[in-house]
Design a protein around this motif. Structure first.
Motif, short mmCIF file in Angstrom:
data_model
loop_
_atom_site.label_atom_id
_atom_site.label_comp_id
_atom_site.label_asym_id
_atom_site.label_seq_id
_atom_site.Cartn_x
_atom_site.Cartn_y
_atom_site.Cartn_z
N UNK A 57 -49.76 27.60 -30.69
CA UNK A 57 -48.74 26.25 -30.38
C UNK A 57 -49.38 25.24 -30.74
N UNK A 58 -50.78 24.92 -30.61
CA UNK A 58 -51.41 23.74 -30.74
C UNK A 58 -51.47 23.30 -32.13
N UNK A 87 -46.02 8.12 -25.95
CA UNK A 87 -45.01 8.87 -26.42
C UNK A 87 -43.74 8.04 -26.18
N UNK A 88 -42.70 8.26 -26.84
CA UNK A 88 -41.41 7.74 -26.57
C UNK A 88 -41.09 8.17 -24.93
N UNK A 89 -41.18 9.25 -24.43
CA UNK A 89 -41.03 9.60 -23.10
C UNK A 89 -41.86 8.97 -22.13
N UNK A 90 -42.92 8.58 -22.48
CA UNK A 90 -43.86 7.96 -21.59
C UNK A 90 -43.43 6.39 -21.61
N UNK A 91 -42.93 5.87 -22.85
CA UNK A 91 -42.35 4.57 -22.97
C UNK A 91 -40.97 4.42 -22.00
N UNK A 92 -40.15 5.39 -21.83
CA UNK A 92 -39.15 5.68 -21.31
C UNK A 92 -39.18 5.53 -19.62
N UNK A 105 -45.51 17.92 -24.32
CA UNK A 105 -44.59 18.75 -25.08
C UNK A 105 -44.62 20.41 -24.40
N UNK A 106 -45.71 20.67 -23.90
CA UNK A 106 -45.62 21.86 -23.30
C UNK A 106 -44.79 21.89 -21.76
N UNK A 107 -44.88 20.68 -21.06
CA UNK A 107 -44.22 20.75 -19.84
C UNK A 107 -42.72 20.44 -20.24
N UNK A 108 -42.33 19.68 -21.27
CA UNK A 108 -41.17 19.51 -21.65
C UNK A 108 -40.43 20.65 -22.03
#
Length: 318
Positions: A12-13, A285-290, A229-232
């Motif tokens: 996966x990595x 990441x965009x998620x972190x920014x959001x 990505x893994x947790x998402x």
């Protein structure tokens, strides 16, 4: 079982690297099979076209397949043509044009590895190049291999089939022409391989030199992206399963269910954009920014609602 989990985690990595490595291996195996089973130079006026088709068309197919299998590209392209995206403009889905160009160039380079593998192996095995060069209707090419020998120029297209076709040129001349074609083909093959490796080395050096962060922070960044990505993926599957279970139960039981909290379309779009590092704030990441901007906006709303005497208390609690 633990070993299997470790292998799965590594797969996966490094799924992008493994995917393009597998595609390059497929190109190598396919070239070997094609050249030994399917390919056969016609030894006539079709030599040039036939050799080019077998050299370039499979390479083009592998190149397009590499584009199709790249998830980063589809992540940026998805939804870019809907009306909302056009209303918001080009930056809605790509952030910055320069960064978008960087993504395209990165995908192009990765997708070019399998076709370049095909072409390099084909050149090293000579047969495709021999068919192409022997069929070129150019006096310069004919003179380069045959000199002023008129019979050789006339029979040049039949040289790839010299073992099965009787030629009117001497064996010494035939071996000399084949030797020259073999040398040219293999030199081009090794030059192609060296050029690709040199380009990859230079591109990696430039990318690392222009990195906005240090090496250790870059490693932290990559680790964060992998874990996010893994947790998402895990939470997306769980959230989708819960929503599906709620809707199915509501359908069969004919019951009205409580409202199920799900991110809005604009929130999904915000975390799907291309990420670009800025020196103002650290957003990995965009998620972190959001999330960070949403938190800042909530704090700002608390300051605007609470009286001055309560603002300090609220901020201390946060």
């Amino acid at each position: 079982m633990e070993n299997f989990k470790s292998l799965s985690a590594l797969a996966v990595k490094y799924q992008t690297v493994l995917g393009y490595s597998a595609l390059s291996l497929m190109a190598a195996v396919g070239e070997s099979l094609f050249s030994s089973i399917v390919y056969k130079c016609p030894c006539n006026s079709w030599n040039h076209a036939y050799g080019l088709v077998f050299l370039l068309v499979p390479a083009l197919l592998f190149f397009l397949l590499g584009f199709m299998l790249n998830t980063s590209l589809w992540k940026q392209v998805t939804g870019c043509c809907n009306s909302h995206a056009f209303h918001r403009g080009f930056r809605y889905w790509c952030g910055k044009r320069v960064h978008c160009l960087y993504i395209v160039l990165q995908v192009t380079f990765l997708s070019a590895l399998p076709p370049l593998t095909w072409i390099a192996l084909a050149l090293l095995k000579v047969s495709f190049y021999e068919c192409i060069m022997s069929g070129l209707p150019l006096d310069y090419i004919k003179a380069r291999f045959c000199g002023s020998h008129a019979v050789c120029m006339k029979e040049l297209p039949f040289i790839p089939c010299g073992s099965s076709v009787k030629l009117n040129i001497s064996q010494v001349m035939l071996e000399e022409i084949r030797g020259n074609i073999t040398a040219e083909s293999q030199v081009l093959g090794w030059c192609l391989i060296a050029s690709v490796l040199l380009f990859a080395l230079v591109a990696t050096c430039i990318s690392r030199c222009q990195s906005p962060v240090s090496h250790l922070q870059l490693m932290f960044w990559k680790t964060y992206v992998e874990n996010e990505q893994k947790f998402l993926d895990q939470d997306s599957k769980r959230h989708a399963a819960e929503l599906a279970e709620r809707n199915v139960k509501s359908f069969f039981n004919q019951e009205t269910q409580e409202k199920f909290s799900t991110p809005e379309n604009k929130d999904w779009s915000s975390i799907s954009t291309a990420n670009k590092w800025t020196n103002e704030k650290t957003y990995y990441t965009p998620l972190h920014k959001f999330i960070e901007r949403k938190t800042d906006s909530m704090k700002a709303s608390i300051r605007s609602v609470l009286p001055p005497a309560e603002v300090n208390f609220a901020m201390a609690a946060i």
